[in-house]
Design a protein around this motif. Sequence first.
Motif, PDB file in Angstrom:
ATOM      1  N   PRO A  25      -9.812 -14.416 -10.324  1.00  0.00           N
ATOM      2  CA  PRO A  25      -7.537 -14.955 -10.425  1.00  0.00           C
ATOM      3  C   PRO A  25      -6.700 -14.269 -11.598  1.00  0.00           C
ATOM      4  O   PRO A  25      -5.876 -14.082 -11.457  1.00  0.00           O
ATOM      5  N   ASN A  26      -7.501 -14.145 -12.178  1.00  0.00           N
ATOM      6  CA  ASN A  26      -6.595 -13.950 -13.523  1.00  0.00           C
ATOM      7  C   ASN A  26      -7.181 -13.202 -14.630  1.00  0.00           C
ATOM      8  O   ASN A  26      -6.896 -12.538 -16.276  1.00  0.00           O
ATOM      9  N   GLY A  27      -8.426 -12.540 -14.870  1.00  0.00           N
ATOM     10  CA  GLY A  27      -9.291 -11.916 -15.837  1.00  0.00           C
ATOM     11  C   GLY A  27      -8.307 -10.028 -15.628  1.00  0.00           C
ATOM     12  O   GLY A  27      -7.440 -10.121 -15.282  1.00  0.00           O
ATOM     13  N   LYS A  28      -9.391  -8.985 -16.178  1.00  0.00           N
ATOM     14  CA  LYS A  28      -8.238  -7.759 -17.248  1.00  0.00           C
ATOM     15  C   LYS A  28      -8.358  -7.005 -15.286  1.00  0.00           C
ATOM     16  O   LYS A  28      -8.902  -6.924 -14.111  1.00  0.00           O
ATOM     17  N   GLY A  29      -7.024  -6.505 -15.161  1.00  0.00           N
ATOM     18  CA  GLY A  29      -6.474  -6.102 -13.945  1.00  0.00           C
ATOM     19  C   GLY A  29      -6.349  -6.912 -13.014  1.00  0.00           C
ATOM     20  O   GLY A  29      -5.637  -6.440 -11.823  1.00  0.00           O
ATOM     21  N   SER A  30      -6.000  -8.143 -12.965  1.00  0.00           N
ATOM     22  CA  SER A  30      -5.662  -9.706 -11.475  1.00  0.00           C
ATOM     23  C   SER A  30      -4.033  -9.143 -11.632  1.00  0.00           C
ATOM     24  O   SER A  30      -4.094  -8.689  -9.862  1.00  0.00           O
ATOM     25  N   LEU A  31      -3.254  -9.098 -12.431  1.00  0.00           N
ATOM     26  CA  LEU A  31      -2.547  -8.297 -11.825  1.00  0.00           C
ATOM     27  C   LEU A  31      -2.064  -7.569 -11.198  1.00  0.00           C
ATOM     28  O   LEU A  31      -0.960  -7.672  -9.692  1.00  0.00           O
ATOM     29  N   TYR A  32      -2.696  -6.000 -11.449  1.00  0.00           N
ATOM     30  CA  TYR A  32      -2.873  -5.037 -10.422  1.00  0.00           C
ATOM     31  C   TYR A  32      -2.657  -4.787  -8.639  1.00  0.00           C
ATOM     32  O   TYR A  32      -2.621  -4.646  -7.609  1.00  0.00           O
ATOM     33  N   ASN A  33      -4.341  -5.973  -9.241  1.00  0.00           N
ATOM     34  CA  ASN A  33      -4.657  -5.929  -7.798  1.00  0.00           C
ATOM     35  C   ASN A  33      -4.322  -6.664  -7.267  1.00  0.00           C
ATOM     36  O   ASN A  33      -4.478  -7.024  -5.518  1.00  0.00           O
ATOM     37  N   LEU A  34      -3.289  -8.168  -7.586  1.00  0.00           N
ATOM     38  CA  LEU A  34      -2.461  -8.966  -6.865  1.00  0.00           C
ATOM     39  C   LEU A  34      -1.195  -8.004  -6.140  1.00  0.00           C
ATOM     40  O   LEU A  34      -0.812  -8.442  -5.280  1.00  0.00           O
ATOM     41  N   PHE A  35      -1.371  -7.652  -7.028  1.00  0.00           N
ATOM     42  CA  PHE A  35      -0.045  -6.479  -6.619  1.00  0.00           C
ATOM     43  C   PHE A  35      -0.216  -5.513  -5.561  1.00  0.00           C
ATOM     44  O   PHE A  35       0.705  -5.596  -4.450  1.00  0.00           O
ATOM     45  N   TYR A  36      -1.167  -4.971  -5.370  1.00  0.00           N
ATOM     46  CA  TYR A  36      -1.161  -4.267  -4.490  1.00  0.00           C
ATOM     47  C   TYR A  36      -2.472  -4.871  -3.021  1.00  0.00           C
ATOM     48  O   TYR A  36      -1.811  -4.368  -1.950  1.00  0.00           O
ATOM     49  N   GLN A  37      -2.733  -5.719  -3.435  1.00  0.00           N
ATOM     50  CA  GLN A  37      -3.065  -6.784  -1.922  1.00  0.00           C
ATOM     51  C   GLN A  37      -1.650  -7.175  -1.280  1.00  0.00           C
ATOM     52  O   GLN A  37      -1.254  -6.889   0.075  1.00  0.00           O
ATOM     53  N   GLY A  38      -1.040  -7.385  -1.557  1.00  0.00           N
ATOM     54  CA  GLY A  38       0.418  -7.616  -1.665  1.00  0.00           C
ATOM     55  C   GLY A  38       1.051  -6.762  -1.086  1.00  0.00           C
ATOM     56  O   GLY A  38       1.620  -6.587   0.173  1.00  0.00           O
ATOM     57  N   VAL A  39       1.601  -5.105  -1.808  1.00  0.00           N
ATOM     58  CA  VAL A  39       1.665  -4.879  -0.710  1.00  0.00           C
ATOM     59  C   VAL A  39       0.874  -4.035   0.246  1.00  0.00           C
ATOM     60  O   VAL A  39       1.362  -3.393   1.282  1.00  0.00           O
ATOM     61  N   ALA A  40      -0.568  -3.809   0.332  1.00  0.00           N
ATOM     62  CA  ALA A  40      -0.915  -3.367   1.517  1.00  0.00           C
ATOM     63  C   ALA A  40      -0.960  -4.276   2.533  1.00  0.00           C
ATOM     64  O   ALA A  40      -1.697  -3.707   3.564  1.00  0.00           O
ATOM     65  N   SER A  41      -0.774  -5.556   2.258  1.00  0.00           N
ATOM     66  CA  SER A  41      -0.669  -6.527   3.807  1.00  0.00           C
ATOM     67  C   SER A  41       0.695  -6.218   4.136  1.00  0.00           C
ATOM     68  O   SER A  41       0.809  -6.116   5.344  1.00  0.00           O
ATOM     69  N   TYR A  42       1.704  -6.039   3.481  1.00  0.00           N
ATOM     70  CA  TYR A  42       2.889  -5.201   4.076  1.00  0.00           C
ATOM     71  C   TYR A  42       3.048  -4.079   4.845  1.00  0.00           C
ATOM     72  O   TYR A  42       2.921  -3.619   6.282  1.00  0.00           O
ATOM     73  N   ILE A  43       2.005  -2.970   4.108  1.00  0.00           N
ATOM     74  CA  ILE A  43       2.187  -2.162   4.832  1.00  0.00           C
ATOM     75  C   ILE A  43       1.290  -2.189   6.633  1.00  0.00           C
ATOM     76  O   ILE A  43       1.352  -1.210   7.140  1.00  0.00           O
ATOM     77  N   TYR A  44       0.349  -2.494   6.190  1.00  0.00           N
ATOM     78  CA  TYR A  44      -0.079  -2.673   7.048  1.00  0.00           C
ATOM     79  C   TYR A  44      -0.126  -3.842   8.232  1.00  0.00           C
ATOM     80  O   TYR A  44      -0.121  -2.778   9.721  1.00  0.00           O
ATOM     81  N   TYR A  45       0.983  -4.765   8.315  1.00  0.00           N
ATOM     82  CA  TYR A  45       1.254  -5.850   8.955  1.00  0.00           C
ATOM     83  C   TYR A  45       2.876  -4.728   9.429  1.00  0.00           C
ATOM     84  O   TYR A  45       3.047  -4.669  11.097  1.00  0.00           O
ATOM     85  N   ALA A  46       3.438  -3.846   8.976  1.00  0.00           N
ATOM     86  CA  ALA A  46       4.375  -3.028   9.543  1.00  0.00           C
ATOM     87  C   ALA A  46       4.079  -2.150  10.335  1.00  0.00           C
ATOM     88  O   ALA A  46       4.303  -1.866  11.280  1.00  0.00           O
ATOM     89  N   LYS A  47       3.274  -1.210   9.882  1.00  0.00           N
ATOM     90  CA  LYS A  47       2.423  -0.128  11.108  1.00  0.00           C
ATOM     91  C   LYS A  47       1.810  -0.551  12.270  1.00  0.00           C
ATOM     92  O   LYS A  47       3.306  -0.152  13.465  1.00  0.00           O
ATOM     93  N   GLY A  48       1.017  -2.146  11.973  1.00  0.00           N
ATOM     94  CA  GLY A  48       0.973  -2.473  13.071  1.00  0.00           C
ATOM     95  C   GLY A  48       2.119  -3.072  13.758  1.00  0.00           C
ATOM     96  O   GLY A  48       1.129  -2.867  15.332  1.00  0.00           O
ATOM     97  N   TYR A  49       3.081  -3.635  13.439  1.00  0.00           N
ATOM     98  CA  TYR A  49       4.381  -3.642  13.804  1.00  0.00           C
ATOM     99  C   TYR A  49       4.966  -3.046  14.361  1.00  0.00           C
ATOM    100  O   TYR A  49       5.138  -3.378  16.068  1.00  0.00           O
ATOM    101  N   ALA A  50       5.025  -1.932  14.334  1.00  0.00           N
ATOM    102  CA  ALA A  50       5.529  -0.530  15.013  1.00  0.00           C
ATOM    103  C   ALA A  50       4.960  -0.047  16.322  1.00  0.00           C
ATOM    104  O   ALA A  50       5.218   0.629  17.026  1.00  0.00           O
TER     105      ALA A  50
END
Length: 571
Positions: free
Chosen positions: A414-439
């Motif tokens: 949660p707080n180590g090397k590269g963790s900020l990028y990992n959190l960001f991409y989890q959020g973005v991937a979650s949004y895209i995955y849901y948006a595509k499924g919603y559409a």
Amino acid sequence: MKMTKKAITLSLGLVVMGSASFAQSLDDAKKAIDAEQYQKATTMLKSLVQSQSKKGDNYYYLGEVYLKRDYIDSARAAFNQGITADTKYALNYVGLGHADLMDNNAASAKTNFTKALEMASRKDHTPNLYVGKAYLAIDKPDFESALPNLQKADEIDAQDKDAETFLALGDYYALQRKNSEALSAYMRALSINAGLHRATVQIGKMYKESRAFPDSETELKAVVTADPNYGPAYRELAELYRQWADFEPANAAAKNAEAITNYKKYLDLTDKSYESRLRYAQILFYAKDYKTLEEETSAIATMNPNDPKNLIVLRLRGYSAYENGNYPQSLQFMNDFFAKVKDTARVIPEDYLYLGQAQLKNQQDSLGIINVTKALQKDSSKAVVLADLAKSYYDAKNYEKAVSTYEIANRFNPNGKGSLYNLFYQGVASYIYYAKGYAAKTNPSKEVLKKGDAALANLLKTSPSTVDALMYRARINDYLDNEKEPTGLKLPFYQQYLDTVETKTDQSAVMKRNMVEAYNQIAGFAAYKEDKAKAKLFWDKTLALEPANAIALEGIKSLTAPAPKAQPKKK
């Protein structure tokens, strides 16, 4: 070093090897033993027992060389023939006792040691010295039994003529990490014999273990300057540079290269034994010389196929094959390793990591993630592997796998090397995955969105200036809102984004597009709530950035015409 029983053919009366190639003095043979040139010493001593068959010391040192090479049965044969040849020479009974200790027979060892001590002259300190050394030389040194014998040897050698006594006392203390006492003993040994390289090497080794790396280097280089053919000094230099590399990451590549160079010198000067080549392979792994490692472990695997340490060889073959891109071969080696390992305590995080990575490269995704996760449970620093895998899924637009993989990586890191990028991409991937499924009307679960939003929230706690995370929180919360009666969950995040970027003088094209989105979303929700003034204010801001924006133009037009209330469109 764990000892294993081996046996080789021993015919002391008939076998003479290389008698013309090597000096025939016992002192030369002892120097070869000290320099860890055991094959050379064996050849010399076989020649000596042939030419001087009545001298018990030749047999004793031959037996000691066999013990150092793990040939316990051959050592016993040498000691027993020495007793027959010279019934008054006590050290061959010490040798038998040493062999007993290696066979875990302490009672028999004590009997043989007692026999040796009873035979010895009251002025001869060597039986006590070698009994003490025997107790130190086994896998689990018996310090309680060693010390009285070493002290007695020191007492008998009242004139301090034998430096070996203090060398052994130094080893006694060094093995217990009592460095001050050990250093004092080694220095006394050197005061008697300044050319006793083993003592200087041990001092250098102690400095290394205390992380006084420059001091260690000074001591060890002094030995190779004095005797360029003294192999043990090169081995300890290799171990020094290997450890030094871990403490100076900026110089790690150079230090690891020095480690390899010095260990190769050690191998060239000694016998290239199974044990020493196995350690060389481990150094190659840490130095990331995977090509040489793959070649070396392939050769080592044929040297001693039944040795329990071959599991380490198998492990390193799996590691090196993976690093060299030989993924099917790596998977085979790692599967073989796990099939053969009986004690799970011997499994380290890297084993699960390389097995999992090899499975992933061989399209065994589910198994791969399970085993990489097992590695993370033992060592969370390995999360970078899952993060890289998750990013590869993201780049391939496999957002479902990206989300699930980032979730695991972020749980362990949660707080180590590269963790900020990992959190960001989890959020973005979650949004895209849901948006595509919603559409596509596949009815995706909003739990994915909630976890993605939580990941972005954690990111913003640590890095509040990551404004793109605010945009994705706004978009995610638009979907999280009540579809029939939205409450404006998205609005705070759009507004926070605008508050951050509106004052910037260096707005990028992406920022301006995001600002237009935020203005339109805030305006649309205001119109939905019949706050026409606010709606016009924000649509006007859109048109100031993008005069032809159709959404804003249509929105302002709608403010002057009666229209049924409608919820804002989701972005």
